[in-house]
Every structure is written in C-alpha cells, then in structure tokens.
Design an enzyme around this catalytic site. Sequence first.
Site, PDB file in Angstrom:
ATOM      1  N   ASP A 159       0.859  -1.200   0.000  1.00 15.12           N
ATOM      2  CA  ASP A 159       0.000   0.000   0.000  1.00 15.12           C
ATOM      3  C   ASP A 159       0.889   1.241   0.000  1.00 15.12           C
ATOM      4  O   ASP A 159       2.114   1.141   0.095  1.00 15.12           O
ATOM      5  CB  ASP A 159      -0.941  -0.007   1.216  1.00 15.12           C
ATOM      6  CG  ASP A 159      -0.189   0.136   2.531  1.00 15.12           C
ATOM      7  OD1 ASP A 159       0.830  -0.552   2.697  1.00 15.12           O
ATOM      8  OD2 ASP A 159      -0.595   0.951   3.391  1.00 15.12           O
ATOM      9  N   HIS A 506       2.046  -8.677  -3.529  1.00 18.60           N
ATOM     10  CA  HIS A 506       0.966  -7.710  -3.320  1.00 18.60           C
ATOM     11  C   HIS A 506       1.653  -6.359  -3.140  1.00 18.60           C
ATOM     12  O   HIS A 506       2.044  -5.982  -2.039  1.00 18.60           O
ATOM     13  CB  HIS A 506       0.156  -8.078  -2.069  1.00 18.60           C
ATOM     14  CG  HIS A 506      -0.992  -7.143  -1.802  1.00 18.60           C
ATOM     15  ND1 HIS A 506      -2.243  -7.331  -2.325  1.00 18.60           N
ATOM     16  CD2 HIS A 506      -1.077  -6.005  -1.065  1.00 18.60           C
ATOM     17  CE1 HIS A 506      -3.056  -6.365  -1.925  1.00 18.60           C
ATOM     18  NE2 HIS A 506      -2.364  -5.538  -1.154  1.00 18.60           N
ATOM     19  N   ASP A 552       1.557 -17.680  -4.416  1.00 21.84           N
ATOM     20  CA  ASP A 552       2.133 -16.520  -5.097  1.00 21.84           C
ATOM     21  C   ASP A 552       1.025 -15.770  -5.839  1.00 21.84           C
ATOM     22  O   ASP A 552       0.978 -15.781  -7.061  1.00 21.84           O
ATOM     23  CB  ASP A 552       3.235 -17.005  -6.050  1.00 21.84           C
ATOM     24  CG  ASP A 552       3.967 -15.841  -6.703  1.00 21.84           C
ATOM     25  OD1 ASP A 552       3.758 -14.689  -6.275  1.00 21.84           O
ATOM     26  OD2 ASP A 552       4.739 -16.090  -7.650  1.00 21.84           O
ATOM     27  N   GLU A 561       2.262  -9.960   0.596  1.00 19.56           N
ATOM     28  CA  GLU A 561       2.606  -8.543   0.521  1.00 19.56           C
ATOM     29  C   GLU A 561       4.099  -8.387   0.813  1.00 19.56           C
ATOM     30  O   GLU A 561       4.789  -9.349   1.152  1.00 19.56           O
ATOM     31  CB  GLU A 561       1.763  -7.739   1.539  1.00 19.56           C
ATOM     32  CG  GLU A 561       1.895  -6.245   1.325  1.00 19.56           C
ATOM     33  CD  GLU A 561       0.820  -5.416   2.028  1.00 19.56           C
ATOM     34  OE1 GLU A 561      -0.083  -5.985   2.657  1.00 19.56           O
ATOM     35  OE2 GLU A 561       0.898  -4.172   1.930  1.00 19.56           O
TER      36      GLU A 561
HETATM   37  O1  G3I Z   1      -3.197 -13.516  16.343  1.00 19.82           O
HETATM   38  C1  G3I Z   1      -1.990 -14.006  15.835  1.00 19.82           C
HETATM   39  C2  G3I Z   1      -1.582 -15.307  16.467  1.00 19.82           C
HETATM   40  O2  G3I Z   1      -2.567 -16.259  16.359  1.00 19.82           O
HETATM   41  C3  G3I Z   1      -0.285 -15.765  15.777  1.00 19.82           C
HETATM   42  O3  G3I Z   1       0.123 -16.993  16.236  1.00 19.82           O
HETATM   43  C4  G3I Z   1       0.773 -14.707  15.989  1.00 19.82           C
HETATM   44  C5  G3I Z   1       2.100 -15.061  15.409  1.00 19.82           C
HETATM   45  O4  G3I Z   1       2.119 -14.967  14.058  1.00 19.82           O
HETATM   46  O5  G3I Z   1       0.312 -13.452  15.424  1.00 19.82           O
HETATM   47  C6  G3I Z   1      -0.902 -12.968  16.001  1.00 19.82           C
HETATM   48  O6  G3I Z   1      -1.304 -11.695  15.558  1.00 19.82           O
HETATM   49  C7  G3I Z   1      -1.129 -11.276  14.232  1.00 19.82           C
HETATM   50  C8  G3I Z   1      -0.307  -9.999  14.230  1.00 19.82           C
HETATM   51  O7  G3I Z   1      -0.202  -9.514  12.934  1.00 19.82           O
HETATM   52  C9  G3I Z   1       1.082 -10.190  14.802  1.00 19.82           C
HETATM   53  O8  G3I Z   1       1.918 -10.856  13.931  1.00 19.82           O
HETATM   54  C10 G3I Z   1      -2.496 -11.006  13.603  1.00 19.82           C
HETATM   55  O9  G3I Z   1      -3.240 -12.195  13.501  1.00 19.82           O
HETATM   56  C11 G3I Z   1      -2.334 -10.379  12.264  1.00 19.82           C
HETATM   57  O10 G3I Z   1      -3.593  -9.976  11.790  1.00 19.82           O
HETATM   58  C12 G3I Z   1      -1.429  -9.184  12.327  1.00 19.82           C
HETATM   59  O11 G3I Z   1      -1.161  -8.821  11.020  1.00 19.82           O
HETATM   60  C13 G3I Z   1      -0.688  -7.531  10.771  1.00 19.82           C
HETATM   61  C14 G3I Z   1      -1.537  -6.895   9.671  1.00 19.82           C
HETATM   62  O12 G3I Z   1      -1.010  -5.644   9.325  1.00 19.82           O
HETATM   63  C15 G3I Z   1      -2.987  -6.735  10.082  1.00 19.82           C
HETATM   64  O13 G3I Z   1      -3.095  -5.900  11.158  1.00 19.82           O
HETATM   65  C16 G3I Z   1       0.741  -7.635  10.296  1.00 19.82           C
HETATM   66  O14 G3I Z   1       1.560  -8.097  11.347  1.00 19.82           O
HETATM   67  C17 G3I Z   1       1.233  -6.287   9.800  1.00 19.82           C
HETATM   68  O15 G3I Z   1       2.499  -6.464   9.228  1.00 19.82           O
HETATM   69  C18 G3I Z   1       0.266  -5.734   8.767  1.00 19.82           C
HETATM   70  O16 G3I Z   1       0.689  -4.474   8.406  1.00 19.82           O
HETATM   71  C19 G3I Z   1       0.185  -3.958   7.194  1.00 19.82           C
HETATM   72  C20 G3I Z   1      -0.219  -2.529   7.477  1.00 19.82           C
HETATM   73  O17 G3I Z   1      -1.307  -2.540   8.358  1.00 19.82           O
HETATM   74  C21 G3I Z   1      -0.518  -1.755   6.208  1.00 19.82           C
HETATM   75  N1  G3I Z   1       0.559  -1.858   5.278  1.00 19.82           N
HETATM   76  C22 G3I Z   1       0.891  -3.202   4.923  1.00 19.82           C
HETATM   77  C23 G3I Z   1       1.272  -4.016   6.126  1.00 19.82           C
HETATM   78  C24 G3I Z   1       1.658  -5.440   5.751  1.00 19.82           C
HETATM   79  O18 G3I Z   1       0.597  -6.255   5.414  1.00 19.82           O
HETATM   80  O1  9MR Z   2      -3.342  -3.398  -0.069  1.00 17.80           O
HETATM   81  C1  9MR Z   2      -3.683  -3.349   1.291  1.00 17.80           C
HETATM   82  C2  9MR Z   2      -2.572  -3.947   2.116  1.00 17.80           C
HETATM   83  O2  9MR Z   2      -1.441  -3.153   2.022  1.00 17.80           O
HETATM   84  C3  9MR Z   2      -2.982  -4.123   3.549  1.00 17.80           C
HETATM   85  O3  9MR Z   2      -2.032  -4.904   4.223  1.00 17.80           O
HETATM   86  C4  9MR Z   2      -4.331  -4.798   3.646  1.00 17.80           C
HETATM   87  C5  9MR Z   2      -4.823  -4.874   5.072  1.00 17.80           C
HETATM   88  O4  9MR Z   2      -4.956  -3.591   5.597  1.00 17.80           O
HETATM   89  O5  9MR Z   2      -5.285  -4.121   2.870  1.00 17.80           O
HETATM   90  C6  9MR Z   2      -4.965  -4.081   1.502  1.00 17.80           C
HETATM   91  O6  9MR Z   2      -5.971  -3.387   0.804  1.00 17.80           O
HETATM   92  C7  9MR Z   2      -7.168  -4.084   0.602  1.00 17.80           C
HETATM   93  C8  9MR Z   2      -8.241  -3.515   1.495  1.00 17.80           C
HETATM   94  O7  9MR Z   2      -7.938  -3.699   2.851  1.00 17.80           O
HETATM   95  C9  9MR Z   2      -9.586  -4.142   1.181  1.00 17.80           C
HETATM   96  N1  9MR Z   2      -9.903  -3.990  -0.206  1.00 17.80           N
HETATM   97  C10 9MR Z   2      -8.906  -4.567  -1.106  1.00 17.80           C
HETATM   98  C11 9MR Z   2      -7.570  -3.906  -0.869  1.00 17.80           C
HETATM   99  C12 9MR Z   2      -6.532  -4.427  -1.836  1.00 17.80           C
HETATM  100  O8  9MR Z   2      -6.499  -5.802  -1.939  1.00 17.80           O
END
Ligand code: G3I
Ligand code: 9MR
Length: 584
Positions: A159, A506, A552, A561
């Site tokens: 993003d 992604h 992939d 991502e």
């Molecule tokens: O709940 C789980 C647990 O069950 C698991 O065993 C443990 C170890 O992996 O993780 C626990 O929590 C997870 C958390 O990350 C910590 O790793 C959540 O389930 C999971 O939803 C959460 O994901 C994060 C995601 O945002 C959603 O919030 C990712 O770490 C984080 O890297 C990601 O960040 C996003 C930004 O919001 C937006 N930009 C992209 C970026 C990457 O996807």
């Molecule tokens: O592209 C977005 C990614 O960077 C984030 O990790 C993710 C979770 O916040 O969201 C992705 O964007 C999606 C959005 O949340 C829902 N609509 C589709 C978007 C692209 O796949």
Amino acid sequence: MSVFVNQLGYLKQGEKRAVLPFECKQFWLVNESGEVCHEGETNFFGYDKASGDQVTVADFSEFNLPGRYRVKAAREWSEEGQETVAVEYSPWFVIGEQAYDKLEHDLLKAYYFLRCGTDLTEEYAGPYVHKACHMGKAQLWEDHATELEATGGWHDAGDYGRYITAGACALAHLLYAYRMYPESFEKGVNIPESGNGVPDVLNECRYELEWFLKMQRADGGVYHKLTTAHHAPFVMPEEDVAQLYVLPVSSMATADFSAVCALAAGIYCNFDEEFSGRLGKAAKKAYQWLKANPEFLGFRNPEGCGTGEYGEWSDFSNRFWAAAELYSLTGEKEYHEDLEGLFSEGKFPIMALGYAEVGGFGVLAYLLSKQGKSLNLMSRFFGEIVKAAAQRVRISEESGYGVSMLEWEYGWGSNMGVMQHGMIFAIADYFGLGAKVKAAAKTIGMPQRWRRPGEPEIPYEQGPREERGWSMRDHAAAQLDYLLGCNALGVSYVTGNGENAYHYPHLRPAHADGIEESMPGMVSGGPNRHRQDQKAREVIPEGTPAMKCFADEYESYSLNEITIYWNSPAVFTLAYLLSRKREA
Ligand code: G3I
Ligand code: 9MR
Ligand code: ZN
C-alpha cells in the site's frame, strides 16, 4: 523439483544442506557438465511438524569447491512388487563467496523502489520508473483546516501509506546492521546519492529520516501515520491522488521516533553534523513529550479511516528503547534511570525486534553504547540474549529445515519472524555468547503459543529433536536458506533471486506498471496459517500445514505482501553472514 535448497547457494564455509520431503538414502552434487562432484548418505530426520512431511536431509557442508551445482537424489518406492526409482533434482545454486552478491544489492535497493515523493528515473530504477507521488499537502485528521507538507519517506508496503512505528522498525534493523557490520555496506546500490562519500545504506535511511522529521508536532509529539482515508486501488503511486491525512499523535510513534532519531544522530554525526544535530534535537523533544505525557496514548483507526492501524496494547518497550538510545547518545543520568526502571518492571518482552515490541533495540542501544554502563544491567541483558537465542536454537533443532519457527508462529509476515531469528543468532554471536547459548539450549523453557506481553510462559511440549551442534552462524544461515528456497514449497521468497523465486507480490506498482517481472529484492510476507484475506481462503485449503500456507497471488495481502520491515531483518542477517565471510 522437490529437493529443496537455498537457490542462491552457499558460502564456502558453514552448513550446506538440501532437504527432501521424502525418504531417500543417497544424494549427489552434479555440476553443469553433468559430472558428479560429491556423493553422500542422507540423514532421515522424520516428521517435520510445520511442513507435515517426513523429511530427509542431505548434508554437503564438507564440500566447498566453488562452482554451480544441483543436488540429485534418487527416490525409491515399490510398485506392485517392483522397485521403482525416480530421480529428483534441486534448482541450480552456487557455492562460493559471491553467492549472495545480487541478493545483498537487491535487498537494499528495494527501498529506493519504495521512495515516495520523488521521480524514480531510468538511471536508477531501470524499467521501474514512475513520477513523483503523493505530493499534495496532508490535512490533519482532527482539523482539516490545518495542512502539513510531509512529502518523502518510503511507502510502507504494497500500500502507499507511511507509518512511523513501521518505519522506525525498518530503520532500526538497517541502522544497526550498518553499525554492527559496516564492512558489509561498502558497495553502492546505484541510487541518486551514491558516490557522495556516505554509505548507501545511510543515504537510503536518510530519505526516510527526513520524512520522519516532518511528522513531529511543535510540542514534540509525533503523528502516528500519513495515509489516504482508505487504501488506493491497484494504480501507480502518482495516480493515487486522494486527499492525504495526518493521523493523531500516539505515544508509540513518539517513542519510536525519539529512539530512532537518537540512534541516527549518533551515526550521522560522522558524516553530516547539521543533520545529526537536527536528529538529536528532535529525539530529545519527542522524549520531553513522553515525559510530559506518561500515560499510554494508543492508536485506533478513527471512523472513516481504513488504512494500516499498527495499534499496540502498551508503550513500555517503546519508551524503554527511547530512553536507551538517548542515554547512548547523551550519557545523561535521567535516561539511565528511566531505562532501568522500565526494564525492572518487566512489562514487555525484552528481545523483541519488531514494529510493535521493540525492546531488543533498546538492549542493543545500551550494550553498544560508549557511555558508562551498569555491570548488573549488562549481565542481565546478556542473559536475555542468551535466553532468546537458546530458545531459537532449540526450535530450529525441531525443524527438519533448521528453521526456527514453531507451527503457530506462521502468521502474517512469518518471513519477518524467520529473519528476526536470524538477527537473534547474529546478536548472540556479536557479543560472543555462542557457547552459553548452546549450553542453555539444553534446558530452556519456551512459550507454547502467542502471548500478549506480560502473560506467563507455558511449559514447552517436546517434539522430535536433533542436537546439531551448529554455531550461531550456521543457525543464522539456515534461516536465510529457508527464505531462499529451503522450505516445504521450494519457493524463494525474494523476487528476482533464485530459480524458483515468487513473482507476484501484493505491491501496487509491481502490478500496475504492466511489467511482467516485479522489481527484484522484495521479501514476501510468506506462509500464514490464518488465511486472513479472501484470496488466501480461496487458494489455501483448510488444514494445510503451516509452512505450506502460501500462494504466489498478488491479491493476497495476508500471504504475499511486502513491507519495509520484512526486507530489513533480511538485510541485517545477510550483513552478519557476509561480515563473517570477509573476516575469514
Ligand atoms: O493472532 C496471531 C496469532 O494467532 C499468531 O500466532 C501470531 C504469530 O504470528 O500473530 C498474532 O497476531 C497477528 C499480528 O499480525 C502479529 O503478527 C495477527 O493475527 C495479524 O492480523 C497481524 O497482522 C498484521 C496486519 O497488518 C494486520 O493488522 C501484520 O503483522 C502487519 O504487518 C500488517 O501491516 C500492514 C499494514 O497494516 C498496512 N501496510 C501493509 C502491512 C503489511 O501487510
Ligand atoms: O493493499 C492493502 C494492504 O497493504 C494491507 O495490508 C491490507 C490490510 O490492511 O489491505 C490491503 O488493501 C485491501 C483492502 O484492505 C480491502 N480492499 C482490497 C484492498 C486491496 O487488496
Ligand atoms: Zn508516494
């Protein structure tokens, strides 16, 4: 091809293994002329929990003749009374000191491709050019009449958001990599600043730091993030012209900002005093805000905002890190008292190196500092490093792949975990703690599932074990091997690196630019057993073994991502492995 290897290859010294998801007795190393250069007996490891396979290991560590090879293995089974032999090959790989040259370049160059607010030109970006993006003024979310000029920095990930805590984590990995292994950053990566007398890793980090400085409010508090209200569609960055917003201050962002600016001030003072001075001043000002605001000020997306949240439950580790960095920079007593106080309260995991829990950076700040140190604190910090690394040794010994991941740890961004574990081994080695780690690994207790900070540890359930007697370096190398293809899917999780590297991150520009191949050097999040988006639920059958929960698919953000803080621990781990190479 189900003979899994590090698809880039191996340095001459150290462990070299192929892993096979079936039983077989013998293996061969074959060169490009088809000659057998080495043969050996395999070791049957047995059931590997994370992959769900019975695995066999082909160890060719003793073979170190530079060249290009693949592993050949004969898989035998009986069919209607007949013995059948099938020959399987691994991808091609290299043995030699140049095995990771391209990787080293690409992992760092990836940050240039994520630069916001500047034209990416052909000279540096090759075909992956685009115009300056996100150039508009940003409105304060809380007061749309107030605007901020805050261009620059790196896009966070797939993003186009820019987030302080995520940026601080990536900066910490990169800056500590440079600080601990400067000899690994002598080569340039062809960015606009290259050749200015400053190592490119610092040139690149400065691009993010200049943006950081724009995110501080006059009272020292630091805004949590700068994004549009919702994620953009899959368009090029300059086509994402929705209104930009600056979201409210959080104490985590303020503390991480303070920490990383102080860390950077201590590094850039050797290159640019003016910049270092600005960083130091900003760090102190942020710290003053923290002192004036001792309560946790978390962050939740306000209604109407749907970009990344990066929320946390507490800010103890963030404040600890800030105090440690400011102590390291200034030697002032107040910071020492603060870090000591926060540490003894014990409310955060000490050796975490992530975007939320950041205690490990504080430990590094203290131990590497030139200021006066308490022997008691030092020995307790060393103890924490030993404990963390011993747990990781123990866990990797329970994996046929030698990867230090428990089954439940394969969550969103699991490859970050793998590379952070590489960092833990590197840090233990840096401080000469390898022997202590190995001794402690025999009896160490471990958490059995993910815990909120402060929750007690649960005794560890025994699994199959193989005491390998590896050095810290071997353990760290095994984490890199996993990332580059020695895993149950035989996928290299770095674009452009490895015969069977993934192709479709992604990552908005990688999709929208119409170029088939993604820009190289992007680390995928990797397997995630929680299937946290629609595409993942579609393509990963329920019950798939954790290590195989990957596809992939560019649409799957929970599997594929990329982020700035998933590349950075790989940069660190590789810098460690290469520094040892150069030392030898
Ligand atoms: O709940 C789980 C647990 O069950 C698991 O065993 C443990 C170890 O992996 O993780 C626990 O929590 C997870 C958390 O990350 C910590 O790793 C959540 O389930 C999971 O939803 C959460 O994901 C994060 C995601 O945002 C959603 O919030 C990712 O770490 C984080 O890297 C990601 O960040 C996003 C930004 O919001 C937006 N930009 C992209 C970026 C990457 O996807
Ligand atoms: O592209 C977005 C990614 O960077 C984030 O990790 C993710 C979770 O916040 O969201 C992705 O964007 C999606 C959005 O949340 C829902 N609509 C589709 C978007 C692209 O796949
Ligand atoms: Zn941009």
